[in-house]
Design an enzyme around this catalytic site. Structure first.
Site, short mmCIF file in Angstrom:
data_model
loop_
_atom_site.label_atom_id
_atom_site.label_comp_id
_atom_site.label_asym_id
_atom_site.label_seq_id
_atom_site.Cartn_x
_atom_site.Cartn_y
_atom_site.Cartn_z
N ASP A 1 -9.36 20.82 -16.58
CA ASP A 1 -8.36 20.99 -17.66
C ASP A 1 -8.39 22.38 -18.29
O ASP A 1 -8.12 22.55 -19.48
CB ASP A 1 -8.56 19.94 -18.77
CG ASP A 1 -8.42 18.53 -18.24
OD1 ASP A 1 -7.62 18.33 -17.32
OD2 ASP A 1 -9.11 17.64 -18.76
N LYS B 1 -5.26 25.22 -15.29
CA LYS B 1 -5.00 25.64 -13.91
C LYS B 1 -3.51 25.55 -13.59
O LYS B 1 -2.95 26.44 -12.94
CB LYS B 1 -5.79 24.77 -12.91
CG LYS B 1 -7.30 24.89 -13.06
CD LYS B 1 -8.04 23.99 -12.11
CE LYS B 1 -7.86 22.52 -12.41
NZ LYS B 1 -8.42 22.07 -13.68
N ALA C 1 -6.42 14.37 -11.13
CA ALA C 1 -5.97 15.64 -11.68
C ALA C 1 -4.70 15.44 -12.52
O ALA C 1 -3.89 14.56 -12.23
CB ALA C 1 -5.66 16.62 -10.55
N GLY C 2 -4.58 16.25 -13.55
CA GLY C 2 -3.35 16.29 -14.34
C GLY C 2 -3.10 17.74 -14.70
O GLY C 2 -3.82 18.31 -15.51
N HIS C 3 -2.15 18.37 -14.04
CA HIS C 3 -1.89 19.80 -14.22
C HIS C 3 -0.56 19.99 -14.94
O HIS C 3 0.48 19.53 -14.46
CB HIS C 3 -1.88 20.52 -12.86
CG HIS C 3 -3.20 20.46 -12.15
ND1 HIS C 3 -3.42 20.99 -10.91
CD2 HIS C 3 -4.40 19.95 -12.55
CE1 HIS C 3 -4.68 20.80 -10.56
NE2 HIS C 3 -5.29 20.16 -11.53
N THR D 1 -11.78 8.54 -14.08
CA THR D 1 -10.37 8.35 -14.45
C THR D 1 -9.86 7.00 -13.95
O THR D 1 -8.69 6.69 -14.14
CB THR D 1 -9.52 9.48 -13.83
OG1 THR D 1 -9.70 9.43 -12.42
CG2 THR D 1 -9.94 10.84 -14.36
N GLN E 1 -9.77 19.61 -10.77
CA GLN E 1 -11.04 19.48 -11.49
C GLN E 1 -11.66 20.86 -11.77
O GLN E 1 -10.92 21.81 -11.90
CB GLN E 1 -12.03 18.57 -10.73
CG GLN E 1 -11.64 17.10 -10.73
CD GLN E 1 -10.55 16.75 -9.74
OE1 GLN E 1 -10.68 17.02 -8.55
NE2 GLN E 1 -9.48 16.15 -10.19
N THR F 1 -4.73 14.76 -19.82
CA THR F 1 -3.38 14.70 -19.25
C THR F 1 -3.19 13.43 -18.43
O THR F 1 -2.11 12.86 -18.38
CB THR F 1 -3.15 15.94 -18.34
OG1 THR F 1 -3.46 17.11 -19.10
CG2 THR F 1 -1.73 16.04 -17.85
N ARG G 1 -7.53 10.35 -22.95
CA ARG G 1 -8.78 10.28 -23.72
C ARG G 1 -9.00 11.59 -24.50
O ARG G 1 -8.72 12.67 -23.98
CB ARG G 1 -9.97 10.09 -22.78
CG ARG G 1 -10.00 8.75 -22.11
CD ARG G 1 -11.18 8.66 -21.15
NE ARG G 1 -11.02 9.53 -19.99
CZ ARG G 1 -11.95 9.73 -19.07
NH1 ARG G 1 -13.12 9.14 -19.19
NH2 ARG G 1 -11.73 10.50 -18.04
N PRO G 2 -9.57 11.50 -25.74
CA PRO G 2 -9.90 12.75 -26.45
C PRO G 2 -10.96 13.51 -25.66
O PRO G 2 -11.90 12.91 -25.14
CB PRO G 2 -10.46 12.30 -27.79
CG PRO G 2 -10.64 10.83 -27.72
CD PRO G 2 -9.91 10.31 -26.53
N ARG G 3 -10.78 14.83 -25.54
CA ARG G 3 -11.78 15.61 -24.81
C ARG G 3 -12.89 16.05 -25.76
O ARG G 3 -12.63 16.32 -26.94
CB ARG G 3 -11.13 16.85 -24.18
CG ARG G 3 -10.14 16.50 -23.10
CD ARG G 3 -9.51 17.75 -22.49
NE ARG G 3 -8.39 17.41 -21.63
CZ ARG G 3 -7.24 18.09 -21.55
NH1 ARG G 3 -7.06 19.16 -22.29
NH2 ARG G 3 -6.29 17.70 -20.74
N ASP H 1 -5.20 31.47 -28.13
CA ASP H 1 -4.48 31.22 -29.40
C ASP H 1 -5.17 30.16 -30.25
O ASP H 1 -5.07 30.19 -31.48
CB ASP H 1 -3.04 30.79 -29.11
CG ASP H 1 -2.96 29.62 -28.13
OD1 ASP H 1 -3.51 29.74 -27.02
OD2 ASP H 1 -2.36 28.58 -28.48
N VAL I 1 -1.88 32.81 -24.06
CA VAL I 1 -1.85 32.66 -25.52
C VAL I 1 -0.89 31.55 -25.97
O VAL I 1 -0.46 31.52 -27.11
CB VAL I 1 -1.47 34.00 -26.20
CG1 VAL I 1 -2.58 35.02 -26.02
CG2 VAL I 1 -0.15 34.56 -25.65
#
Ligand code: GDP
Ligand code: IMO
Ligand code: MG
Length: 430
Positions: free
Chosen positions: A13, A16, A39-41, A130, A225, A304, A308-310, A338, A419
């Protein structure tokens, strides 16, 4: 023969997807080489936000051809849904634009059910997967009983292999995990339907890409990943079951070593992790809440794929240096700078301490770092919002110092600074 490899330099995450979208401008092919729909991009273009799980992120650009390599595990249902939703959003994905390796493995509902049962059985030792069936699908591959995409070319044999697999999974689900068995005829019927849909996409990916490289076309390998989730080089056992590192690109696409030109490591300006595993620079409380965000913005630190909260913390330079070594990084892309606006001082973890010893290199790889205390260097923060900045010289001086210090500690030049999530919110350096 210009192959560029883009890898996650941290624990996934890193941004990428948005960096692939940028580099794909100059690529003919964009190829996923590892993982699956774990994966979630994310790619944000104006009002549209794409969340890609299997289709290479570079396909948002109409000129590219996408490839899914042999190193990937494919859930055909996710793939077909993704192709459909992309088409609805105006991105055409058809067999002319997407080629799938015959040697990629398939994920079935059996793999998903096993993933869930195994995680439940681990109790407090759960990995926090996941639940996409990734581990069980790769386990079948390694034990030489996996289902490969190419088997779909011969339907009767595919049907027999699929049924044998489902019966075997049912045996394990019911006897070991006391879980509900799968409906074999129903799953088989669905997978035969998927086989018809996938047939026109199947290709000899290694040949296709090697020919493209020989013809001077630029190929971009898109890692999923991140380095700390690599099966061999990550924080084992809190890892995924594939090879997200740069070497995985060659293995997962069937390419020779000589074609690599650039290895771009994507890292956030801070550290995150979703799922269990060691995290020496982890933060809790107010600072953590400020880095994570509340979830009101799409870029806040919530998974993504799973929502879940990271877990969040300060940038860990011991791990980033390790990542530079393992991947042979030639350049860094630093994302989410940012998010650091308004935090003062900023801290960077430059070493670890354990009892009276201090380490700047990992003594035995990253899996044993749980007991280490971070040693921080403090740097001054800045208050200026960065979203509008597009040139190096327009960054606040403190932000430039932060970037230069990251570069110095890592020994790899920072080539891109992102940013904001939008396509154009990037500063290109040099
Ligand atoms: P990936 O798995 O590495 O592609 O990363 P994800 O898409 O899972 O998570 C990255 C999140 O951060 C996404 O919501 C992106 O839109 C967002 N993002 C990427 N770069 C930036 C950035 O520079 N600033 C901000 N605020 N968000 C970003
Ligand atoms: P992208 O490509 C972040 C993590 C899971 C878990 C571990 C094993 O979007 O960066 P798995 O389902 O793979 O068996 O889970 O790996 N994980 C990720 N974390 N980003 C990802 O992908 C991830 N894919 C898997 O949270 O800790
Ligand atoms: Mg992601």
């Amino acid at each position: 023969m210009p192959l560029d490899i883009l890898v996650g330099a941290q624990g996934g995450d890193e941004g990428k997807g948005r960096m692939v979208d940028l580099l794909a401008q100059k690529a003919g092919f964009v190829a996923r080489y590892n993982g699956g729909d774990n994966a979630g991009h994310t790619v944000t273009v104006g009002k549209q936000t794409f969340k890609l799980h299997l289709v290479p992120s570079g396909l948002i650009h109409p000129h590219t051809i996408g490839v899914i390599g042999n190193g990937v595990v494919i859930n055909p249902e996710t793939l077909m849904n993704e192709i459909e939703s992309l088409s609805r959003a105006g991105v055409t994905v058809n067999p002319q634009r997407l080629r799938i390796s015959h040697a990629a493995h398939l994920i079935t509902p059996g793999h998903r059910a096993l993933d869930a049962a195994q995680e439940a059985a681990r109790g407090r030792q759960a990995i926090g997967t996941t639940l996409r069936g990734i581990g069980p699908a790769y386990a079948d591959k390694v034990t030489r009983q996996g289902l490969r995409v190419g088997q779909m070319l011969e339907l009767p044999r595919f049907e027999a292999a699929l049924k044998a697999h489902l019966h075997q999974v049912n045996e394990r689900l019911t006897t070991i995990y006391s879980a509900e068995p799968l409906d074999v005829p129903a799953v088989t019927a669905r997978y035969l339907e998927f086989a018809h849909q996938m047939l026109p996409y199947i290709a000899e990916v290694s040949h296709l890409l090697t020919e493209a490289l020989r013809a001077g076309q630029r190929v971009l390998a898109e890692g999923a990943q991140g380095t700390l989730l690599d099966l061999d080089h990550g924080t084992y056992p809190f890892v995924t079951s594939s090879y997200p590192t740069a070497a995985g690109a060659l293995l997962g696409l069937g390419l020779g070593v000589g074609c690599v030109e650039r290895v771009v490591g994507v890292t956030k300006a801070f550290q995150t992790r979703v799922g269990a595993g060691p995290f020496p620079s982890e933060l809790h409380g107010e600072l953590a809440a400020s880095l994570r965000g509340t979830g009101e913005h799409p870029w806040d630190e919530y998974g993504t794929t799973t929502g879940r909260p990271r877990r969040v913390g300060w940038l860990d330079m011991v791990l980033l240096r390790y990542s530079a070594r393992i991947n042979g990084l030639t350049e860094l892309a630093l994302t989410k700078l940012d998010i650091l606006t308004g935090l003062d001082p900023l801290r960077i973890c430059v070493a670890y301490r354990e009892n009276n010893r201090q380490y700047t290199e990992l003594p035995y790889g990253p899996d044993d770092i749980g007991a280490f205390q971070p040693v921080y260097e403090d740097l001054p923060g800045w208050r200026q919002e960065l979203w509008q900045v597009r040139r190096w010289e327009d960054l606040p001086q403190e932000a430039r110092s932060y970037i230069l210090r990251v570069e110095e500690l890592c020994g790899v030049p920072v080539r891109y600074v992102s940013v904001g999530p939008e396509r154009d919110q990037v500063i290109e350096i040099g």
